[in-house]
Design a protein around this motif. Structure first.
Motif, PDB file in Angstrom:
ATOM      1  N   HIS A 157      39.406  27.400  22.494  1.00 42.04           N
ATOM      2  CA  HIS A 157      38.951  27.034  23.833  1.00 42.04           C
ATOM      3  C   HIS A 157      37.487  26.631  23.759  1.00 42.04           C
ATOM      4  O   HIS A 157      36.731  27.131  22.928  1.00 42.04           O
ATOM      5  N   LEU A 158      37.096  25.731  24.656  1.00 37.14           N
ATOM      6  CA  LEU A 158      35.721  25.255  24.713  1.00 37.14           C
ATOM      7  C   LEU A 158      35.262  25.263  26.161  1.00 37.14           C
ATOM      8  O   LEU A 158      36.022  24.863  27.055  1.00 37.14           O
ATOM      9  N   SER A 159      34.050  25.731  26.408  1.00 32.21           N
ATOM     10  CA  SER A 159      33.518  25.706  27.768  1.00 32.21           C
ATOM     11  C   SER A 159      32.046  25.304  27.742  1.00 32.21           C
ATOM     12  O   SER A 159      31.327  25.576  26.776  1.00 32.21           O
ATOM     13  N   PHE A 160      31.635  24.640  28.821  1.00 31.86           N
ATOM     14  CA  PHE A 160      30.253  24.262  29.052  1.00 31.86           C
ATOM     15  C   PHE A 160      29.853  24.828  30.404  1.00 31.86           C
ATOM     16  O   PHE A 160      30.578  24.648  31.384  1.00 31.86           O
ATOM     17  N   SER A 161      28.703  25.516  30.463  1.00 29.83           N
ATOM     18  CA  SER A 161      28.311  26.214  31.687  1.00 29.83           C
ATOM     19  C   SER A 161      26.866  25.920  32.060  1.00 29.83           C
ATOM     20  O   SER A 161      26.034  25.604  31.210  1.00 29.83           O
ATOM     21  N   ARG A 162      26.604  26.085  33.362  1.00 33.84           N
ATOM     22  CA  ARG A 162      25.257  25.902  33.919  1.00 33.84           C
ATOM     23  C   ARG A 162      24.971  27.049  34.868  1.00 33.84           C
ATOM     24  O   ARG A 162      25.768  27.330  35.776  1.00 33.84           O
ATOM     25  N   LEU A 163      23.856  27.767  34.640  1.00 38.84           N
ATOM     26  CA  LEU A 163      23.424  28.825  35.555  1.00 38.84           C
ATOM     27  C   LEU A 163      22.792  28.188  36.789  1.00 38.84           C
ATOM     28  O   LEU A 163      21.998  27.250  36.678  1.00 38.84           O
ATOM     29  N   ILE A 164      23.161  28.712  37.957  1.00 42.71           N
ATOM     30  CA  ILE A 164      22.595  28.253  39.226  1.00 42.71           C
ATOM     31  C   ILE A 164      22.293  29.515  40.040  1.00 42.71           C
ATOM     32  O   ILE A 164      23.140  29.997  40.786  1.00 42.71           O
ATOM     33  N   GLY A 165      21.114  30.079  39.849  1.00 44.91           N
ATOM     34  CA  GLY A 165      20.775  31.345  40.515  1.00 44.91           C
ATOM     35  C   GLY A 165      21.701  32.456  40.048  1.00 44.91           C
ATOM     36  O   GLY A 165      21.811  32.720  38.853  1.00 44.91           O
ATOM     37  N   ASN A 166      22.402  33.109  40.995  1.00 47.08           N
ATOM     38  CA  ASN A 166      23.373  34.162  40.664  1.00 47.08           C
ATOM     39  C   ASN A 166      24.752  33.598  40.357  1.00 47.08           C
ATOM     40  O   ASN A 166      25.710  34.349  40.254  1.00 47.08           O
ATOM     41  N   HIS A 167      24.863  32.300  40.248  1.00 48.69           N
ATOM     42  CA  HIS A 167      26.145  31.643  40.020  1.00 48.69           C
ATOM     43  C   HIS A 167      26.169  30.990  38.640  1.00 48.69           C
ATOM     44  O   HIS A 167      25.125  30.668  38.080  1.00 48.69           O
ATOM     45  N   THR A 168      27.368  30.786  38.129  1.00 49.65           N
ATOM     46  CA  THR A 168      27.562  30.003  36.919  1.00 49.65           C
ATOM     47  C   THR A 168      28.723  29.047  37.176  1.00 49.65           C
ATOM     48  O   THR A 168      29.808  29.475  37.569  1.00 49.65           O
ATOM     49  N   LEU A 193      32.820  24.141  33.048  1.00 49.14           N
ATOM     50  CA  LEU A 193      33.927  23.245  32.738  1.00 49.14           C
ATOM     51  C   LEU A 193      34.611  23.836  31.512  1.00 49.14           C
ATOM     52  O   LEU A 193      33.946  24.185  30.537  1.00 49.14           O
ATOM     53  N   ILE A 194      35.931  23.933  31.563  1.00 51.07           N
ATOM     54  CA  ILE A 194      36.687  24.601  30.509  1.00 51.07           C
ATOM     55  C   ILE A 194      37.719  23.637  29.948  1.00 51.07           C
ATOM     56  O   ILE A 194      38.351  22.885  30.694  1.00 51.07           O
ATOM     57  N   TYR A 220      43.985  21.536  28.168  1.00 51.01           N
ATOM     58  CA  TYR A 220      43.992  21.555  29.630  1.00 51.01           C
ATOM     59  C   TYR A 220      42.584  21.721  30.184  1.00 51.01           C
ATOM     60  O   TYR A 220      41.925  22.721  29.897  1.00 51.01           O
ATOM     61  N   PRO A 221      42.120  20.776  31.006  1.00 52.33           N
ATOM     62  CA  PRO A 221      40.799  20.923  31.620  1.00 52.33           C
ATOM     63  C   PRO A 221      40.856  21.885  32.797  1.00 52.33           C
ATOM     64  O   PRO A 221      41.896  22.051  33.440  1.00 52.33           O
ATOM     65  N   GLY A 222      39.743  22.527  33.058  1.00 50.60           N
ATOM     66  CA  GLY A 222      39.662  23.437  34.188  1.00 50.60           C
ATOM     67  C   GLY A 222      38.221  23.658  34.601  1.00 50.60           C
ATOM     68  O   GLY A 222      37.290  23.175  33.947  1.00 50.60           O
TER      69      GLY A 222
END
Length: 115
Positions: free
Chosen positions: A85-96, A99-100, A106-108
């Protein structure tokens, strides 16, 4: 179970989850060891490795991956015992926001809130 500390001590994580392993629904039990290895350029590297036991299959399988962070952005490649599995993430304050690419088929998307 054990938090990572500076020096040699890695984090040790034990857990259980209800998972699907190639069309088999089962409870799984896992243990992993992870350790921050340092920074190269502006990238921080944290690999992990361990094993998962799949109850329904009576099977012990390896799990492994690496988490790479650069500021607010991160990527993780993981092997879950059956698929990559591969994921790309971005922190946005208390949120993340993530894209998976599940099973590299399968994209998610994922949205996480930390409190």
């Amino acid at each position: 179970m054990l938090s990572e500390k500076k020096g040699w001590q890695p984090a040790i994580i034990l857990g259980t989850s209800n998972d699907d392993f190639n069309d088999v629904k089962s409870q799984s039990y896992y243990g992993t060891v992870s350790k921050y290895l340092g920074e190269f350029g502006n990238f921080q590297f944290s690999p992990y490795a361990g094993a998962t036991y799949i109850d329904e299959l009576s099977d012990l399988r390896p799990v492994a991956g690496i988490h790479i962070r650069n500021g607010l952005w991160s990527a993780m490649f993981s092997y879950s015992g059956t698929n990559e599995h591969l994921s790309f993430s971005r922190l946005i304050g208390n949120h993340t926001a993530s894209l998976i690419y599940w099973g590299l088929k399968y994209p998610g998307v994922s949205w996480t809130y930390r409190f």
